[in-house]
Design a protein around this motif. Structure first.
Motif, PDB file in Angstrom:
ATOM      1  N   PHE A 121      36.942  32.292  65.758  1.00  0.00           N
ATOM      2  CA  PHE A 121      35.761  31.589  65.278  1.00  0.00           C
ATOM      3  C   PHE A 121      35.999  30.185  64.732  1.00  0.00           C
ATOM      4  O   PHE A 121      35.075  29.386  64.682  1.00  0.00           O
ATOM      5  CB  PHE A 121      35.072  32.425  64.184  1.00  0.00           C
ATOM      6  CG  PHE A 121      34.583  33.747  64.681  1.00  0.00           C
ATOM      7  CD1 PHE A 121      33.567  33.832  65.615  1.00  0.00           C
ATOM      8  CD2 PHE A 121      35.154  34.923  64.222  1.00  0.00           C
ATOM      9  CE1 PHE A 121      33.111  35.050  66.071  1.00  0.00           C
ATOM     10  CE2 PHE A 121      34.709  36.153  64.672  1.00  0.00           C
ATOM     11  CZ  PHE A 121      33.690  36.219  65.596  1.00  0.00           C
ATOM     12  N   GLU A 122      37.199  29.853  64.298  1.00  0.00           N
ATOM     13  CA  GLU A 122      37.413  28.603  63.587  1.00  0.00           C
ATOM     14  C   GLU A 122      38.166  27.529  64.367  1.00  0.00           C
ATOM     15  O   GLU A 122      37.935  26.346  64.151  1.00  0.00           O
ATOM     16  CB  GLU A 122      38.156  28.868  62.273  1.00  0.00           C
ATOM     17  CG  GLU A 122      37.435  29.801  61.324  1.00  0.00           C
ATOM     18  CD  GLU A 122      36.159  29.209  60.766  1.00  0.00           C
ATOM     19  OE1 GLU A 122      36.097  27.986  60.594  1.00  0.00           O
ATOM     20  OE2 GLU A 122      35.221  29.986  60.513  1.00  0.00           O
ATOM     21  N   VAL A 123      39.075  27.919  65.236  1.00  0.00           N
ATOM     22  CA  VAL A 123      39.919  26.944  65.932  1.00  0.00           C
ATOM     23  C   VAL A 123      39.098  26.253  67.012  1.00  0.00           C
ATOM     24  O   VAL A 123      38.469  26.899  67.841  1.00  0.00           O
ATOM     25  CB  VAL A 123      41.161  27.628  66.533  1.00  0.00           C
ATOM     26  CG1 VAL A 123      41.967  26.650  67.367  1.00  0.00           C
ATOM     27  CG2 VAL A 123      42.028  28.198  65.423  1.00  0.00           C
ATOM     28  N   LYS A 124      39.113  24.925  67.003  1.00  0.00           N
ATOM     29  CA  LYS A 124      38.331  24.137  67.948  1.00  0.00           C
ATOM     30  C   LYS A 124      39.172  23.542  69.078  1.00  0.00           C
ATOM     31  O   LYS A 124      38.644  22.901  69.965  1.00  0.00           O
ATOM     32  CB  LYS A 124      37.619  22.986  67.211  1.00  0.00           C
ATOM     33  CG  LYS A 124      36.728  23.438  66.074  1.00  0.00           C
ATOM     34  CD  LYS A 124      35.501  24.150  66.585  1.00  0.00           C
ATOM     35  CE  LYS A 124      34.514  24.367  65.467  1.00  0.00           C
ATOM     36  NZ  LYS A 124      34.318  25.744  65.117  1.00  0.00           N
ATOM     37  N   ASP A 125      40.479  23.742  69.044  1.00  0.00           N
ATOM     38  CA  ASP A 125      41.372  23.184  70.063  1.00  0.00           C
ATOM     39  C   ASP A 125      41.060  23.825  71.416  1.00  0.00           C
ATOM     40  O   ASP A 125      41.105  25.045  71.550  1.00  0.00           O
ATOM     41  CB  ASP A 125      42.825  23.450  69.678  1.00  0.00           C
ATOM     42  CG  ASP A 125      43.817  22.672  70.522  1.00  0.00           C
ATOM     43  OD1 ASP A 125      43.472  22.302  71.660  1.00  0.00           O
ATOM     44  OD2 ASP A 125      44.936  22.433  70.039  1.00  0.00           O
ATOM     45  N   PRO A 126      40.748  23.034  72.449  1.00  0.00           N
ATOM     46  CA  PRO A 126      40.415  23.618  73.754  1.00  0.00           C
ATOM     47  C   PRO A 126      41.589  24.342  74.408  1.00  0.00           C
ATOM     48  O   PRO A 126      41.379  25.214  75.249  1.00  0.00           O
ATOM     49  CB  PRO A 126      39.971  22.419  74.591  1.00  0.00           C
ATOM     50  CG  PRO A 126      40.527  21.226  73.910  1.00  0.00           C
ATOM     51  CD  PRO A 126      40.658  21.579  72.452  1.00  0.00           C
ATOM     52  N   ARG A 127      42.820  24.008  74.030  1.00  0.00           N
ATOM     53  CA  ARG A 127      43.981  24.704  74.591  1.00  0.00           C
ATOM     54  C   ARG A 127      44.074  26.132  74.088  1.00  0.00           C
ATOM     55  O   ARG A 127      44.625  27.000  74.746  1.00  0.00           O
ATOM     56  CB  ARG A 127      45.268  23.960  74.247  1.00  0.00           C
ATOM     57  CG  ARG A 127      45.365  22.595  74.885  1.00  0.00           C
ATOM     58  CD  ARG A 127      46.589  21.885  74.414  1.00  0.00           C
ATOM     59  NE  ARG A 127      46.445  21.560  72.987  1.00  0.00           N
ATOM     60  CZ  ARG A 127      47.296  20.814  72.302  1.00  0.00           C
ATOM     61  NH1 ARG A 127      48.373  20.339  72.891  1.00  0.00           N
ATOM     62  NH2 ARG A 127      47.100  20.550  71.031  1.00  0.00           N
ATOM     63  N   VAL A 128      43.542  26.359  72.905  1.00  0.00           N
ATOM     64  CA  VAL A 128      43.592  27.687  72.298  1.00  0.00           C
ATOM     65  C   VAL A 128      42.240  28.347  72.537  1.00  0.00           C
ATOM     66  O   VAL A 128      41.282  28.102  71.827  1.00  0.00           O
ATOM     67  CB  VAL A 128      43.897  27.600  70.783  1.00  0.00           C
ATOM     68  CG1 VAL A 128      43.950  28.981  70.172  1.00  0.00           C
ATOM     69  CG2 VAL A 128      45.179  26.842  70.547  1.00  0.00           C
TER      70      VAL A 128
ATOM     71  N   ALA B 268      48.974  25.386  63.819  1.00  0.00           N
ATOM     72  CA  ALA B 268      49.636  26.217  62.804  1.00  0.00           C
ATOM     73  C   ALA B 268      49.355  25.722  61.393  1.00  0.00           C
ATOM     74  O   ALA B 268      49.141  26.526  60.480  1.00  0.00           O
ATOM     75  CB  ALA B 268      51.138  26.275  63.061  1.00  0.00           C
ATOM     76  N   GLY B 269      49.316  24.421  61.197  1.00  0.00           N
ATOM     77  CA  GLY B 269      49.033  23.883  59.865  1.00  0.00           C
ATOM     78  C   GLY B 269      47.629  24.215  59.407  1.00  0.00           C
ATOM     79  O   GLY B 269      47.407  24.609  58.252  1.00  0.00           O
ATOM     80  N   PHE B 270      46.658  24.060  60.311  1.00  0.00           N
ATOM     81  CA  PHE B 270      45.278  24.412  59.982  1.00  0.00           C
ATOM     82  C   PHE B 270      45.167  25.903  59.673  1.00  0.00           C
ATOM     83  O   PHE B 270      44.526  26.296  58.689  1.00  0.00           O
ATOM     84  CB  PHE B 270      44.354  24.043  61.149  1.00  0.00           C
ATOM     85  CG  PHE B 270      42.974  24.614  61.027  1.00  0.00           C
ATOM     86  CD1 PHE B 270      42.064  24.059  60.146  1.00  0.00           C
ATOM     87  CD2 PHE B 270      42.590  25.711  61.780  1.00  0.00           C
ATOM     88  CE1 PHE B 270      40.787  24.593  60.021  1.00  0.00           C
ATOM     89  CE2 PHE B 270      41.327  26.248  61.667  1.00  0.00           C
ATOM     90  CZ  PHE B 270      40.417  25.689  60.781  1.00  0.00           C
ATOM     91  N   LEU B 271      45.788  26.730  60.508  1.00  0.00           N
ATOM     92  CA  LEU B 271      45.724  28.172  60.286  1.00  0.00           C
ATOM     93  C   LEU B 271      46.368  28.554  58.963  1.00  0.00           C
ATOM     94  O   LEU B 271      45.847  29.402  58.230  1.00  0.00           O
ATOM     95  CB  LEU B 271      46.413  28.906  61.445  1.00  0.00           C
ATOM     96  CG  LEU B 271      45.717  28.810  62.800  1.00  0.00           C
ATOM     97  CD1 LEU B 271      46.596  29.392  63.890  1.00  0.00           C
ATOM     98  CD2 LEU B 271      44.372  29.499  62.769  1.00  0.00           C
ATOM     99  N   ARG B 272      47.474  27.926  58.644  1.00  0.00           N
ATOM    100  CA  ARG B 272      48.157  28.218  57.383  1.00  0.00           C
ATOM    101  C   ARG B 272      47.290  27.828  56.188  1.00  0.00           C
ATOM    102  O   ARG B 272      47.201  28.566  55.206  1.00  0.00           O
ATOM    103  CB  ARG B 272      49.491  27.480  57.346  1.00  0.00           C
ATOM    104  CG  ARG B 272      50.349  27.863  56.174  1.00  0.00           C
ATOM    105  CD  ARG B 272      51.729  27.249  56.288  1.00  0.00           C
ATOM    106  NE  ARG B 272      52.528  27.676  55.163  1.00  0.00           N
ATOM    107  CZ  ARG B 272      53.306  26.869  54.459  1.00  0.00           C
ATOM    108  NH1 ARG B 272      53.426  25.598  54.801  1.00  0.00           N
ATOM    109  NH2 ARG B 272      53.987  27.328  53.444  1.00  0.00           N
ATOM    110  N   SER B 273      46.615  26.678  56.274  1.00  0.00           N
ATOM    111  CA  SER B 273      45.738  26.264  55.164  1.00  0.00           C
ATOM    112  C   SER B 273      44.552  27.208  55.017  1.00  0.00           C
ATOM    113  O   SER B 273      44.131  27.517  53.900  1.00  0.00           O
ATOM    114  CB  SER B 273      45.264  24.826  55.364  1.00  0.00           C
ATOM    115  OG  SER B 273      44.389  24.740  56.474  1.00  0.00           O
TER     116      SER B 273
END
Length: 124
Positions: free
Chosen positions: A25-32, A71-76
């Motif tokens: 729901f949160e990650v906006k990166d098109p690669r992911v 990874a940094g966004f997910l960790r935060s």
């Protein structure tokens, strides 16, 4: 007697649940893509590192790079959701066990003869 779980096991389970939600729901990166499935999380005993095993229909190097980049966004985000003093560093690793299992099942299906209609009637 109830089975004892170490703290790192409990933290790993919680990280796995939260990462699944964040990736969907949160990650906006098109690669992911939202098709990433977190299969397992291993947290080191000192809670400094977490190895995240994932699988996806398209396990590409771009997906790996996208996960490392986020990874940094997910960790935060994990820091906001978990009650931990320090959140472990996230290390992503593609889990090929499902691919291997499907390959083995395909090989077994190729070797075994197809069931005859008579066998189906006898088992019913």
């Amino acid at each position: 007697m109830a089975k004892e779980f170490s703290r790192s096991d409990r933290v790993a389970e919680q990280i796995q649940r939260e990462l699944a939600d964040l990736l969907q729901f949160e990650v906006k990166d098109p690669r992911v893509s939202s098709m990433v499935t977190v299969t397992e999380v291993e947290v080191s005993g000192d809670m400094a590192h977490a190895k995240i095993y994932y699988t996806a229909p398209q396990g590409t190097p771009e997906l790996q790079k996208g996960l490392e980049k986020t990874a940094g966004f997910l960790r935060s985000q994990l820091a906001k959701r978990l009650l931990l003093r320090t959140v472990p560093q996230l290390h992503f690793s593609y889990d090929a066990s499902i691919d291997r299992g499907m390959h083995i099942a395909k090989l077994i299906d190729e070797v075994l003869p197809p069931p005859s209609p008579d066998q189906d009637d006898e088992s019913a």
